[in-house]
Design a protein around this motif. Structure first.
Motif, PDB file in Angstrom:
ATOM      1  N   GLU A 248      -0.030  19.335  24.556  1.00 23.67           N
ATOM      2  CA  GLU A 248      -0.797  18.209  25.075  1.00 23.67           C
ATOM      3  C   GLU A 248      -0.248  16.859  24.633  1.00 23.67           C
ATOM      4  O   GLU A 248      -0.621  15.822  25.199  1.00 23.67           O
ATOM      5  CB  GLU A 248      -2.261  18.322  24.653  1.00 23.67           C
ATOM      6  CG  GLU A 248      -2.994  19.508  25.266  1.00 23.67           C
ATOM      7  CD  GLU A 248      -4.458  19.559  24.859  1.00 23.67           C
ATOM      8  OE1 GLU A 248      -4.914  18.615  24.176  1.00 23.67           O
ATOM      9  OE2 GLU A 248      -5.138  20.535  25.214  1.00 23.67           O
ATOM     10  N   PRO A 250       2.708  15.351  25.010  1.00 26.26           N
ATOM     11  CA  PRO A 250       3.370  14.541  26.039  1.00 26.26           C
ATOM     12  C   PRO A 250       2.385  13.818  26.957  1.00 26.26           C
ATOM     13  O   PRO A 250       2.581  12.640  27.277  1.00 26.26           O
ATOM     14  CB  PRO A 250       4.207  15.571  26.816  1.00 26.26           C
ATOM     15  CG  PRO A 250       4.471  16.658  25.828  1.00 26.26           C
ATOM     16  CD  PRO A 250       3.221  16.739  25.006  1.00 26.26           C
ATOM     17  N   ALA A 251       1.319  14.491  27.368  1.00 29.55           N
ATOM     18  CA  ALA A 251       0.320  13.856  28.228  1.00 29.55           C
ATOM     19  C   ALA A 251      -0.396  12.730  27.492  1.00 29.55           C
ATOM     20  O   ALA A 251      -0.678  11.667  28.075  1.00 29.55           O
ATOM     21  CB  ALA A 251      -0.686  14.898  28.711  1.00 29.55           C
ATOM     22  N   ASN A 253       0.841  10.903  24.987  1.00 23.73           N
ATOM     23  CA  ASN A 253       1.789   9.797  24.848  1.00 23.73           C
ATOM     24  C   ASN A 253       1.971   9.048  26.162  1.00 23.73           C
ATOM     25  O   ASN A 253       2.090   7.815  26.174  1.00 23.73           O
ATOM     26  CB  ASN A 253       3.139  10.324  24.352  1.00 23.73           C
ATOM     27  CG  ASN A 253       3.126  10.624  22.861  1.00 23.73           C
ATOM     28  OD1 ASN A 253       2.679   9.804  22.056  1.00 23.73           O
ATOM     29  ND2 ASN A 253       3.618  11.786  22.479  1.00 23.73           N
ATOM     30  N   GLU A 254       1.985   9.782  27.267  1.00 23.22           N
ATOM     31  CA  GLU A 254       2.120   9.142  28.581  1.00 23.22           C
ATOM     32  C   GLU A 254       0.901   8.280  28.883  1.00 23.22           C
ATOM     33  O   GLU A 254       1.018   7.181  29.450  1.00 23.22           O
ATOM     34  CB  GLU A 254       2.295  10.215  29.653  1.00 23.22           C
ATOM     35  CG  GLU A 254       2.497   9.656  31.056  1.00 23.22           C
ATOM     36  CD  GLU A 254       2.679  10.751  32.098  1.00 23.22           C
ATOM     37  OE1 GLU A 254       2.764  10.415  33.295  1.00 23.22           O
ATOM     38  OE2 GLU A 254       2.743  11.938  31.716  1.00 23.22           O
ATOM     39  N   PHE A 255      -0.280   8.762  28.516  1.00 23.23           N
ATOM     40  CA  PHE A 255      -1.511   8.009  28.736  1.00 23.23           C
ATOM     41  C   PHE A 255      -1.490   6.686  27.973  1.00 23.23           C
ATOM     42  O   PHE A 255      -1.884   5.628  28.491  1.00 23.23           O
ATOM     43  CB  PHE A 255      -2.705   8.862  28.296  1.00 23.23           C
ATOM     44  CG  PHE A 255      -4.042   8.208  28.428  1.00 23.23           C
ATOM     45  CD1 PHE A 255      -4.486   7.717  29.652  1.00 23.23           C
ATOM     46  CD2 PHE A 255      -4.880   8.083  27.325  1.00 23.23           C
ATOM     47  CE1 PHE A 255      -5.741   7.111  29.770  1.00 23.23           C
ATOM     48  CE2 PHE A 255      -6.128   7.487  27.435  1.00 23.23           C
ATOM     49  CZ  PHE A 255      -6.550   6.997  28.667  1.00 23.23           C
ATOM     50  N   ALA A 257       1.253   5.098  26.776  1.00 14.58           N
ATOM     51  CA  ALA A 257       2.456   4.302  26.994  1.00 14.58           C
ATOM     52  C   ALA A 257       2.226   3.085  27.886  1.00 14.58           C
ATOM     53  O   ALA A 257       2.900   2.058  27.744  1.00 14.58           O
ATOM     54  CB  ALA A 257       3.560   5.177  27.583  1.00 14.58           C
ATOM     55  N   SER A 258       1.272   3.177  28.805  1.00 15.10           N
ATOM     56  CA  SER A 258       1.035   2.078  29.748  1.00 15.10           C
ATOM     57  C   SER A 258       0.109   0.990  29.179  1.00 15.10           C
ATOM     58  O   SER A 258      -0.107  -0.026  29.840  1.00 15.10           O
ATOM     59  CB  SER A 258       0.410   2.632  31.041  1.00 15.10           C
ATOM     60  OG  SER A 258      -0.844   3.244  30.775  1.00 15.10           O
ATOM     61  N   TRP A 259      -0.406   1.172  27.983  1.00 18.31           N
ATOM     62  CA  TRP A 259      -1.320   0.193  27.407  1.00 18.31           C
ATOM     63  C   TRP A 259      -0.560  -1.071  27.006  1.00 18.31           C
ATOM     64  O   TRP A 259       0.641  -1.028  26.717  1.00 18.31           O
ATOM     65  CB  TRP A 259      -2.013   0.753  26.166  1.00 18.31           C
ATOM     66  CG  TRP A 259      -2.879   1.948  26.415  1.00 18.31           C
ATOM     67  CD1 TRP A 259      -3.023   2.651  27.582  1.00 18.31           C
ATOM     68  CD2 TRP A 259      -3.708   2.612  25.455  1.00 18.31           C
ATOM     69  NE1 TRP A 259      -3.889   3.704  27.414  1.00 18.31           N
ATOM     70  CE2 TRP A 259      -4.333   3.697  26.123  1.00 18.31           C
ATOM     71  CE3 TRP A 259      -3.994   2.392  24.113  1.00 18.31           C
ATOM     72  CZ2 TRP A 259      -5.218   4.561  25.471  1.00 18.31           C
ATOM     73  CZ3 TRP A 259      -4.874   3.244  23.465  1.00 18.31           C
ATOM     74  CH2 TRP A 259      -5.485   4.314  24.138  1.00 18.31           C
ATOM     75  N   ARG A 264      -2.027  -0.746  22.056  1.00 15.45           N
ATOM     76  CA  ARG A 264      -1.267   0.369  21.471  1.00 15.45           C
ATOM     77  C   ARG A 264      -1.225   0.260  19.953  1.00 15.45           C
ATOM     78  O   ARG A 264      -1.292   1.264  19.243  1.00 15.45           O
ATOM     79  CB  ARG A 264       0.164   0.384  22.026  1.00 15.45           C
ATOM     80  CG  ARG A 264       0.278   0.813  23.470  1.00 15.45           C
ATOM     81  CD  ARG A 264       1.701   1.293  23.780  1.00 15.45           C
ATOM     82  NE  ARG A 264       2.715   0.334  23.362  1.00 15.45           N
ATOM     83  CZ  ARG A 264       3.171  -0.661  24.112  1.00 15.45           C
ATOM     84  NH1 ARG A 264       2.691  -0.858  25.330  1.00 15.45           N
ATOM     85  NH2 ARG A 264       4.105  -1.475  23.655  1.00 15.45           N
TER      86      ARG A 264
END
Length: 387
Positions: A248, A250-251, A253-255, A257-259, A264
């Motif tokens: 879980e 990677p998901a 971190n992807e969530f 990453a866009s902050w 962050r």
């Protein structure tokens, strides 16, 4: 698998026939509430002179180890279950109503247990707001009715869950109320934390501890929104998200990453920790936020209270009275409760306490072996009367 003794030939120090138990569920590492309970059960069953093995369903299940039996795939699971059944092992299966995959694994074990003349002991985990439980009709209702019917005995966390299980046509005497949380959960050695954790704790205040996963029931978008709203008032606040299994991360971190950068920087994202690290970190945080409502009480909630750490949790009807609750998925309500906590922290801190924890590991083993050491003919005859 230990096949060195003949079935029924050995006895414990108390003179009872030696039981053979196969635990089927999560097992450390990594550590979670289920895994901690399984670990405690294994140790207690063995301490009493019985044989106990673990068929590990945790994320590390494919890794071979002397501590547990690995599971490589579905066929391997079936093969190993069959082998244990033929060697006289009785199964204890840990399951809840959140996963179809978990249900199928429990059902396979229950069917094999019946075929082997050793009905499984089913340990039901979670509360009354699970994805597939409870239900009053439909195929999900009949699926769990079948699982409960196949089981020889069932344990659950509280009377409300027991009543819900009885609605599937299960006789009350077949369902025992034994909370999963036990005094063994509170045994830990304070341990040094990683440098990045120490740096975060020193640079942020207040710091909130959040045990989460990248699954819908953890409501991460709502948690994020509540964090944003709270930081408008307390810009130096920090939040620690931990508990993510490797698959879980990677998901997660992807969530994140866009902050935006300030957002962050207010979050420390971790994977899993050892039990000692987990409780050490929890003991040093300002408060604990618990987002899923499907969990019932949750071991981590009780661990937090025992450490004197205030808890804010989603309302599910089963939180301890000294836990501050908010409407599940409601970011504004969660933020309001965080503000209330920070403004009146001394009183919340004073109220954060837990009465002496019981030894529910010993109670569970008493429940399990109380049936195991008897002839199982009674369970077999009950099979035809369960509706």
């Amino acid at each position: 698998m230990n096949r060195s003794t003949e079935k029924g030939a050995d006895r414990t120090a108390e003179g009872r026939p030696q039981a053979r138990i196969l635990q089927i569920g999560n097992y450390p590492p990594p550590v979670c509430g289920w895994a901690m309970q399984t670990k405690g059960l294994v140790e207690e069953i063995r301490r009493r002179g019985n044989m106990c093995q673990v068929l590990n369903l945790n994320e590390n299940r494919k890794r071979r180890s002397s501590e547990y039996i690995d599971v490589q795939n579905g066929f391997d699971y079936l093969r190993k279950l069959t082998c244990f059944a033929l060697n006289g092992y009785r199964f204890q299966v840990h399951v809840n109503g959140q996963s179809r995959h978990g249900y199928m694994l429990a059902l396979i074990a229950a069917i094999l247990g019946r075929l082997a003349g050793q009905p499984v002991a089913l340990s039901w985990r979670g509360g009354l707001q699970q994805k597939y439980f409870p239900r009053q009709e439909g195929w999900v209702y009949w699926a769990f009715k079948l699982l409960f019917r196949l089981a020889g005995q069932i344990s659950c966390n509280n009377e409300a869950v027991k009543h819900a299980i009885e609605q599937y046509g299960v006789a009350a005497e077949r369902v025992a109320v034994i909370p999963g949380f036990s005094k063994q959960n509170l045994a830990f050695q304070p341990t040094p934390l990683a440098r990045e954790i120490e740096a975060f704790l020193e640079s942020r205040h207040p710091v909130f501890f959040c045990y989460v996963s990248a699954r819908p029931e953890y409501r991460l978008p709502a948690l994020r929104e509540a964090m944003l709203q709270f930081r408008w008032r307390h810009p130096e606040a920090g939040f620690i998200w931990l508990g993510f299994p490797n698959k879980e991360l990677p998901a997660a971190n992807e969530f994140v990453a866009s902050w935006q950068a300030p957002e962050r920087q207010s979050l420390l994202l971790l994977g899993n920790l050892t039990h000692d690290e987990f409780l050490t970190l929890l003991s040093r945080c300002f408060a604990y936020i618990r987002t899923p409502a499907c969990d019932g009480v949750a071991a981590s909630v009780l661990e937090s209270l025992a450490l004197g750490i205030p808890v804010i949790a989603s309302e599910n009807g089963h939180r301890p009275t000294n836990v501050t609750t908010y409407r599940e998925g409601d970011a504004a309500d969660l933020c309001a409760k965080l503000i209330r906590l920070s403004d009146g922290y001394d009183q919340f801190k004073k109220d954060a306490q837990l009465e002496a924890a019981e030894d529910n590991i010993a109670r569970t083993v008493d429940w399990l072996l109380g049936t195991t050491v008897r002839e199982v003919e009674g369970l077999r005859s009950d099979w035809v009367h369960v509706t």
